[in-house]
Design a protein around this motif. Structure first.
Motif, PDB file in Angstrom:
ATOM      1  N   LEU A  32      30.828  -1.951  14.722  1.00 36.92           N
ATOM      2  CA  LEU A  32      31.452  -1.077  13.737  1.00 36.92           C
ATOM      3  C   LEU A  32      30.455  -0.145  13.054  1.00 36.92           C
ATOM      4  CD1 LEU A  32      33.907  -3.584  12.026  1.00 36.92           C
ATOM      5  CD2 LEU A  32      34.465  -1.769  13.651  1.00 36.92           C
ATOM      6  N   GLY A  33      29.172  -0.296  13.364  1.00 40.44           N
ATOM      7  CA  GLY A  33      28.157   0.569  12.785  1.00 40.44           C
ATOM      8  C   GLY A  33      27.533   0.011  11.528  1.00 40.44           C
ATOM      9  N   LEU A  34      27.885  -1.211  11.179  1.00 37.51           N
ATOM     10  CA  LEU A  34      27.278  -1.855  10.022  1.00 37.51           C
ATOM     11  C   LEU A  34      26.053  -2.642  10.470  1.00 37.51           C
ATOM     12  CD1 LEU A  34      30.570  -3.136   8.399  1.00 37.51           C
ATOM     13  CD2 LEU A  34      29.248  -1.146   7.703  1.00 37.51           C
ATOM     14  N   SER A  35      25.317  -3.193   9.535  1.00 39.50           N
ATOM     15  CA  SER A  35      24.116  -3.949   9.898  1.00 39.50           C
ATOM     16  C   SER A  35      24.494  -5.328  10.420  1.00 39.50           C
ATOM     17  CB  SER A  35      23.183  -4.081   8.694  1.00 39.50           C
ATOM     18  OG  SER A  35      23.767  -4.930   7.733  1.00 39.50           O
ATOM     19  N   LEU A  36      23.608  -5.900  11.228  1.00 42.14           N
ATOM     20  CA  LEU A  36      23.823  -7.241  11.756  1.00 42.14           C
ATOM     21  C   LEU A  36      23.796  -8.269  10.636  1.00 42.14           C
ATOM     22  CD1 LEU A  36      21.557  -7.065  14.924  1.00 42.14           C
ATOM     23  CD2 LEU A  36      24.010  -6.700  14.777  1.00 42.14           C
ATOM     24  N   GLU A  37      23.006  -7.996   9.609  1.00 37.35           N
ATOM     25  CA  GLU A  37      22.933  -8.904   8.474  1.00 37.35           C
ATOM     26  C   GLU A  37      24.263  -9.012   7.752  1.00 37.35           C
ATOM     27  OE1 GLU A  37      20.795  -6.401   8.964  1.00 37.35           O
ATOM     28  OE2 GLU A  37      18.923  -7.435   9.447  1.00 37.35           O
ATOM     29  N   MET A  38      25.018  -7.900   7.731  1.00 40.85           N
ATOM     30  CA  MET A  38      26.345  -7.920   7.108  1.00 40.85           C
ATOM     31  C   MET A  38      27.263  -8.888   7.851  1.00 40.85           C
ATOM     32  SD  MET A  38      28.346  -6.862   4.743  1.00 40.85           S
ATOM     33  CE  MET A  38      27.713  -5.366   4.074  1.00 40.85           C
ATOM     34  N   GLY A  39      27.156  -8.925   9.166  1.00 43.12           N
ATOM     35  CA  GLY A  39      27.958  -9.855   9.949  1.00 43.12           C
ATOM     36  C   GLY A  39      27.591 -11.296   9.661  1.00 43.12           C
ATOM     37  N   ALA A  40      26.301 -11.576   9.561  1.00 43.49           N
ATOM     38  CA  ALA A  40      25.866 -12.928   9.238  1.00 43.49           C
ATOM     39  C   ALA A  40      26.325 -13.307   7.828  1.00 43.49           C
ATOM     40  CB  ALA A  40      24.352 -13.040   9.354  1.00 43.49           C
ATOM     41  N   PHE A  41      26.296 -12.357   6.917  1.00 42.60           N
ATOM     42  CA  PHE A  41      26.764 -12.614   5.552  1.00 42.60           C
ATOM     43  C   PHE A  41      28.260 -12.925   5.546  1.00 42.60           C
ATOM     44  CE2 PHE A  41      28.563 -10.882   1.584  1.00 42.60           C
ATOM     45  CZ  PHE A  41      27.964 -11.758   0.698  1.00 42.60           C
ATOM     46  N   LEU A  42      29.038 -12.157   6.295  1.00 45.07           N
ATOM     47  CA  LEU A  42      30.480 -12.414   6.359  1.00 45.07           C
ATOM     48  C   LEU A  42      30.775 -13.756   7.016  1.00 45.07           C
ATOM     49  CD1 LEU A  42      31.803  -8.854   7.293  1.00 45.07           C
ATOM     50  CD2 LEU A  42      31.950 -10.031   5.089  1.00 45.07           C
ATOM     51  N   ALA A  43      29.993 -14.120   8.013  1.00 46.45           N
ATOM     52  CA  ALA A  43      30.161 -15.436   8.627  1.00 46.45           C
ATOM     53  C   ALA A  43      29.849 -16.528   7.624  1.00 46.45           C
ATOM     54  CB  ALA A  43      29.265 -15.567   9.858  1.00 46.45           C
TER      55      ALA A  43
END
Length: 120
Positions: A32-43
């Motif tokens: 989606l163009g966001l950072s990978l860290e954002m995905g880990a945070f959402l997880a």
């Protein structure tokens, strides 16, 4: 589904599932163009809603140690020895100043602690 992971025999599956969730969320946010860290945070936010979060956290402790070591190793690989030699004098001066300041602060603290002990 939660009762499946609640037994001790399925803790390995729980750890694998948590890691897969983290990686999938990182992949989705990266797409989606966001950072990978954002995905880990959402997880991580998703995992906090699990009923037995304490057991999940305890089962993730060994992975935390492994990934922590990998993080510091990757940071160490980013440091260039050639560039570090170029600023060697500056690094030595900064280390000496820090050591002197800490030693002075420790000496002042010891004198104050001795004075307080003598007063009582």
């Amino acid at each position: 589904m939660a009762s499946f992971f609640s037994s001790e025999a399925h803790q390995d599956v729980l750890v694998l599932g948590l890691v897969a969730l983290c990686l999938c969320m990182a992949l989705v946010t990266g797409t989606l163009g966001l950072s990978l860290e954002m995905g880990a945070f959402l997880a991580g936010l998703t995992v906090t809603w699990m009923p037995d979060i304490k057991r999940s956290a305890l089962s993730m402790e060994p992975l935390s140690s492994v990934f922590g070591g990998m993080f510091f190793a990757s940071i160490g690989m980013l440091v260039s020895p050639v560039r570090l030699c170029g600023v060697c004098v500056c690094v030595r001066v900064c280390v000496c100043v820090c050591v002197c300041v800490c030693a002075r602060a420790r000496a002042v603290w010891c004198v104050h602690a001795w004075a307080l002990a003598r007063l009582t």
